[in-house]
Motif scaffolding. Structure first.
Motif, PDB file in Angstrom:
ATOM      1  N   UNK A 170      -6.269 -15.227   3.131  1.00 11.18           N
ATOM      2  CA  UNK A 170      -6.952 -16.369   3.751  1.00 11.18           C
ATOM      3  C   UNK A 170      -6.016 -17.203   4.621  1.00 11.18           C
ATOM      4  N   UNK A 171      -6.624 -18.153   5.319  1.00 11.96           N
ATOM      5  CA  UNK A 171      -5.938 -19.300   5.906  1.00 11.96           C
ATOM      6  C   UNK A 171      -6.194 -20.516   5.025  1.00 11.96           C
ATOM      7  N   UNK A 172      -5.438 -21.594   5.263  1.00 13.90           N
ATOM      8  CA  UNK A 172      -5.627 -22.807   4.469  1.00 13.90           C
ATOM      9  C   UNK A 172      -5.215 -24.041   5.267  1.00 13.90           C
ATOM     10  N   UNK A 173      -5.807 -25.163   4.890  1.00 14.74           N
ATOM     11  CA  UNK A 173      -5.454 -26.479   5.432  1.00 14.74           C
ATOM     12  C   UNK A 173      -5.433 -27.476   4.272  1.00 14.74           C
ATOM     13  N   UNK A 174      -4.652 -28.534   4.415  1.00 18.36           N
ATOM     14  CA  UNK A 174      -4.608 -29.555   3.367  1.00 18.36           C
ATOM     15  C   UNK A 174      -4.331 -30.925   3.971  1.00 18.36           C
TER      16      UNK A 174
ATOM     17  N   UNK B 182       1.824 -42.289   1.648  1.00 14.36           N
ATOM     18  CA  UNK B 182       1.628 -41.819   3.015  1.00 14.36           C
ATOM     19  C   UNK B 182       0.678 -40.625   3.026  1.00 14.36           C
ATOM     20  N   UNK B 183      -0.033 -40.466   4.146  1.00 15.26           N
ATOM     21  CA  UNK B 183      -0.958 -39.352   4.316  1.00 15.26           C
ATOM     22  C   UNK B 183      -0.274 -38.231   5.096  1.00 15.26           C
ATOM     23  N   UNK B 184      -0.476 -36.989   4.653  1.00 15.22           N
ATOM     24  CA  UNK B 184       0.133 -35.816   5.287  1.00 15.22           C
ATOM     25  C   UNK B 184      -0.951 -34.784   5.585  1.00 15.22           C
ATOM     26  N   UNK B 185      -0.772 -34.044   6.672  1.00 17.80           N
ATOM     27  CA  UNK B 185      -1.696 -32.967   7.023  1.00 17.80           C
ATOM     28  C   UNK B 185      -0.943 -31.674   7.228  1.00 17.80           C
ATOM     29  N   UNK B 186      -1.462 -30.576   6.695  1.00 18.67           N
ATOM     30  CA  UNK B 186      -0.825 -29.265   6.809  1.00 18.67           C
ATOM     31  C   UNK B 186      -1.803 -28.266   7.417  1.00 18.67           C
ATOM     32  N   UNK B 187      -1.369 -27.613   8.504  1.00 20.48           N
ATOM     33  CA  UNK B 187      -2.139 -26.541   9.119  1.00 20.48           C
ATOM     34  C   UNK B 187      -1.450 -25.226   8.793  1.00 20.48           C
ATOM     35  N   UNK B 188      -2.034 -24.463   7.876  1.00 22.79           N
ATOM     36  CA  UNK B 188      -1.488 -23.157   7.495  1.00 22.79           C
ATOM     37  C   UNK B 188      -2.429 -22.060   7.941  1.00 22.79           C
ATOM     38  N   UNK B 189      -2.971 -22.214   9.146  1.00 20.10           N
ATOM     39  CA  UNK B 189      -3.783 -21.138   9.709  1.00 20.10           C
ATOM     40  C   UNK B 189      -2.882 -20.194  10.487  1.00 20.10           C
ATOM     41  N   UNK B 190      -3.212 -18.905  10.445  1.00 17.18           N
ATOM     42  CA  UNK B 190      -2.389 -17.892  11.090  1.00 17.18           C
ATOM     43  C   UNK B 190      -2.741 -17.684  12.545  1.00 17.18           C
ATOM     44  N   UNK B 191      -1.833 -17.039  13.237  1.00 13.78           N
ATOM     45  CA  UNK B 191      -2.026 -16.748  14.655  1.00 13.78           C
ATOM     46  C   UNK B 191      -2.427 -15.293  14.849  1.00 13.78           C
ATOM     47  N   UNK B 192      -2.871 -14.993  16.050  1.00 15.83           N
ATOM     48  CA  UNK B 192      -3.268 -13.632  16.381  1.00 15.83           C
ATOM     49  C   UNK B 192      -2.042 -12.737  16.515  1.00 15.83           C
ATOM     50  N   UNK B 193      -2.216 -11.418  16.351  1.00 21.07           N
ATOM     51  CA  UNK B 193      -1.105 -10.490  16.573  1.00 21.07           C
ATOM     52  C   UNK B 193      -0.580 -10.577  18.014  1.00 21.07           C
ATOM     53  N   UNK B 194       0.700 -10.279  18.190  1.00 20.59           N
ATOM     54  CA  UNK B 194       1.321 -10.357  19.517  1.00 20.59           C
ATOM     55  C   UNK B 194       0.672  -9.408  20.513  1.00 20.59           C
ATOM     56  N   UNK B 195       0.049  -8.338  20.025  1.00 20.02           N
ATOM     57  CA  UNK B 195      -0.568  -7.351  20.915  1.00 20.02           C
ATOM     58  C   UNK B 195      -2.031  -7.645  21.238  1.00 20.02           C
TER      59      UNK B 195
ATOM     60  N   UNK C 206      -7.974 -29.830  -0.208  1.00 20.79           N
ATOM     61  CA  UNK C 206      -7.447 -28.499   0.109  1.00 20.79           C
ATOM     62  C   UNK C 206      -8.584 -27.518   0.352  1.00 20.79           C
ATOM     63  N   UNK C 207      -8.425 -26.690   1.382  1.00 20.54           N
ATOM     64  CA  UNK C 207      -9.450 -25.701   1.688  1.00 20.54           C
ATOM     65  C   UNK C 207      -8.795 -24.397   2.114  1.00 20.54           C
ATOM     66  N   UNK C 208      -9.339 -23.280   1.649  1.00 19.81           N
ATOM     67  CA  UNK C 208      -8.849 -21.968   2.092  1.00 19.81           C
ATOM     68  C   UNK C 208     -10.033 -21.019   2.191  1.00 19.81           C
ATOM     69  N   UNK C 209      -9.915 -20.068   3.119  1.00 14.40           N
ATOM     70  CA  UNK C 209     -11.095 -19.252   3.414  1.00 14.40           C
ATOM     71  C   UNK C 209     -10.727 -17.945   4.075  1.00 14.40           C
ATOM     72  N   UNK C 210     -11.543 -16.915   3.777  1.00 16.60           N
ATOM     73  CA  UNK C 210     -11.486 -15.643   4.496  1.00 16.60           C
ATOM     74  C   UNK C 210     -12.455 -15.638   5.673  1.00 16.60           C
ATOM     75  N   UNK C 211     -13.116 -16.750   5.924  1.00 16.42           N
ATOM     76  CA  UNK C 211     -14.144 -16.949   6.943  1.00 16.42           C
ATOM     77  C   UNK C 211     -15.470 -16.384   6.460  1.00 16.42           C
ATOM     78  N   UNK C 212     -15.812 -15.135   6.780  1.00 25.42           N
ATOM     79  CA  UNK C 212     -17.124 -14.596   6.422  1.00 25.42           C
ATOM     80  C   UNK C 212     -17.058 -13.914   5.060  1.00 25.42           C
ATOM     81  N   UNK C 213     -17.223 -14.680   4.000  1.00 26.72           N
ATOM     82  CA  UNK C 213     -17.230 -14.087   2.661  1.00 26.72           C
ATOM     83  C   UNK C 213     -15.928 -13.382   2.336  1.00 26.72           C
ATOM     84  N   UNK C 214     -15.977 -12.060   2.259  1.00 24.64           N
ATOM     85  CA  UNK C 214     -14.767 -11.274   2.003  1.00 24.64           C
ATOM     86  C   UNK C 214     -13.890 -11.140   3.250  1.00 24.64           C
TER      87      UNK C 214
END
Length: 531
Positions: free
Chosen positions: A66-70, A77-90, A364-372
């Motif tokens: 999955x990806x995740x955000x928090x 203090x308030x903190x934000x984390x973006x742990x979403x992944x990027x696309x492949x280089x190709x 906190x939230x994490x997801x595979x997007x469409x179900x599996x």
């Protein structure tokens, strides 16, 4: 915030009040988080143990891939984390030249998974317990098995019907050739092995070591773009938050590439209406919220992208008070409208919340997007890879156009509410395009209309679709539906248990002086627990 003894909505649940709380969409995950608090951990430890456990017990919405955000309040203090992944280089535009739209399943929808990096970053910076301890409940469930819960069983059946042909799926998620039924035990020894390696190496095995090599080798076997280098170069970013006020409340969201900005825009637009004069379930209050969210979502879908690629329109442009006031003036108080995209001037998911007696609160939230997710599962690892690449556009003029090493538009968003004195509520509403709409509904119900978290969660929901379309839950009163139809809304009815249609909300709200109160969505299997 007052706790109500009489609830007007069909739920037998009461809000849960305690000094330490965990609210998740699965009871076993909630208990995993609570066990960390009992062992001297803090809210971050609890949130992470719950999140890791959810990859095992709720694979229909999230996983190790999955990806995740928090968003978290550390007590000062308030903190934000973006742990979403990027696309492949190709992933060049040319790679998808033969497609009418981005693939939704399979290897060509797989971006780098970021959730593991979220676990590592949050634990290193804010956790109290050893990283390995956070994995113990999840490893136990994967190794020894757990009874599949009813909502998850139904979603599992649906996912198996769609994805059984994807590489590695049936081997991991269809023992005996079918999805497990509610009450049947499911084991995933490969999942347990992967979690042990992540725990032992603090995530390095997943991005640089033996697990990364297994992922990359399986990709190469299927001529996929994802490489070892794509995994090794991943990083999560401490990104802070963006915010918008509504009277005394200030809603905080993660900056783009997520859709949280749509919730902020919706609230900003509603500030310019007469919604303060209405009751929570007044058809006119629903109408104004629906129209505001249509305006906000049209803009978000058009402009939001990886922040590094938002060059034409900025976050500040989209949240400009003057622009949002102008959008508010486009709302006809008596008729539904099919809005176009505005022109700001230049210038299936799991959600959980945890809070502890020290004052720390985690959204906190994490997801595979469409179900599996993509349906692709790396053999012997339990790693179901997300399909976040489907969030890209194939329009080269769009800021969200597919490209190499780029984050796609994201639906998953954690919410956090502040006021001028400090933290108020950590909350989220999982479920694709429902999320920003759900954030606005939860904020207004708890802050403007004075409902406690469980009442706000129980209330019937609506969801903007396309054009004049609005999906409403069948529990919405008939007179409200009749009035909305008379205003020109194209109403469709869906049952509250419609997969992710109306989301699954988890709310933890601070009580005056001391303690918290939580609500957990009856549309899911989960619960709020505390002590």
């Amino acid at each position: 915030m007052h706790l109500q003894s009489h609830h007007p909505y069909p739920s037998r649940r009461s809000a849960v009040a305690a000094d330490n709380l965990v609210a998740t969409s699965h009871p076993l995950a909630a208990q995993a988080g609570l066990s960390m608090l009992y062992q001297g951990g803090n809210a971050v430890d609890a949130a992470l143990a719950a999140a890791i456990a959810l990859t095992v017990v709720e694979p229909t919405g999230n996983g190790i891939g999955s990806d995740a955000f928090a968003i978290l309040w550390d007590g000062a203090e308030l903190h934000g984390l973006n742990a979403s992944g990027r696309s492949p280089a190709n992933w060049t535009a040319e790679r998808f030249s033969g497609h009418a739209k981005m693939p939704f399943h399979g290897w060509e929808s797989v971006t780098v998974p970021g959730a593991v990096s979220a676990w590592v970053n949050l634990s290193e910076r804010f956790g109290k317990l050893p990283f390995e301890k956070l994995f113990e409940p999840a490893i136990g469930y994967a190794q020894n098995g757990f009874p599949v819960s009813p909502v998850i069983a139904a979603l599992w059946q649906r996912g198996a019907g769609q994805l059984s042909h994807q590489p590695g799926f049936a081997e991991t998620f269809m023992p005996d050739g079918r999805a497990p039924k509610a009450g049947e035990y499911f084991k995933s020894p490969g999942h347990a092995r992967t979690l042990k390696r992540i725990a032992e190496t603090k995530g390095k095995a997943f991005y640089e070591g033996d697990i990364a090599e297994e992922i990359a080798a399986f990709a190469a076997e299927h001529d996929a773009a994802l490489t070892l280098d794509d995994l090794a170069t991943h990083r999560a970013d401490w990104c802070g938050t963006i915010s918008k006020g509504f009277d005394d409340s200030i809603l905080h969201e993660i900056p783009p590439n997520g859709q949280g900005i749509a919730a902020l825009m919706g609230l900003g637009i509603l500030s310019g209406t007469n919604i303060r004069d209405l009751d929570a379930d007044d058809p006119q209050a629903h109408h104004l919220q629906i129209e505001a969210m249509k305006l906000a979502l049209r803009d978000a879908e058009h402009y939001v992208a990886d922040l590094d690629h938002m060059r034409n329109i900025t976050v500040s442009d989209m949240l400009d008070d003057g622009y949002l006031a102008a959008r508010a003036r486009e709302i006809d108080p008596n008729r539904a409208s099919d809005f176009g995209v505005g022109a700001p001037r230049h210038g299936g998911t799991v959600y959980l919340s945890a809070a502890d007696a020290s004052g720390m609160m985690v959204s906190f939230i994490q997801s595979n997007y469409a179900g599996f997710g993509s349906g692709v599962v790396v053999p012997g690892t339990g790693i179901a890879l997300q399909n976040r690449g489907a969030g890209f556009s194939l329009d080269p003029s769009n800021q969200n156009a597919v490209g190499p090493r780029k984050r796609p538009f994201h639906t998953i968003i954690p919410g956090f509410l502040m006021d001028h004195e400090g933290p108020v509520m950590s909350f989220g509403v999982m479920g694709g395009p429902m999320q920003a709409q759900g954030h606005v509904q939860m904020v207004l119900r708890t802050q403007l209309f004075g409902q406690d978290p469980q009442m706000a969660v129980d209330a019937p929901r609506w969801r903007v679709t396309d054009g004049l379309g609005v999906a409403c839950e069948t529990t919405m009163p008939a007179e409200v539906l009749e009035r909305l139809r008379a205003m020109g809304h194209d109403i469709s009815l869906e049952t509250p248990d419609n997969a992710f249609g109306f989301g699954g909300a988890q709310l933890i709200h601070r009580l005056p002086g001391k303690g918290y109160v939580a609500g957990s969505d009856p549309r899911k299997d989960g619960m709020a627990v505390g002590f």
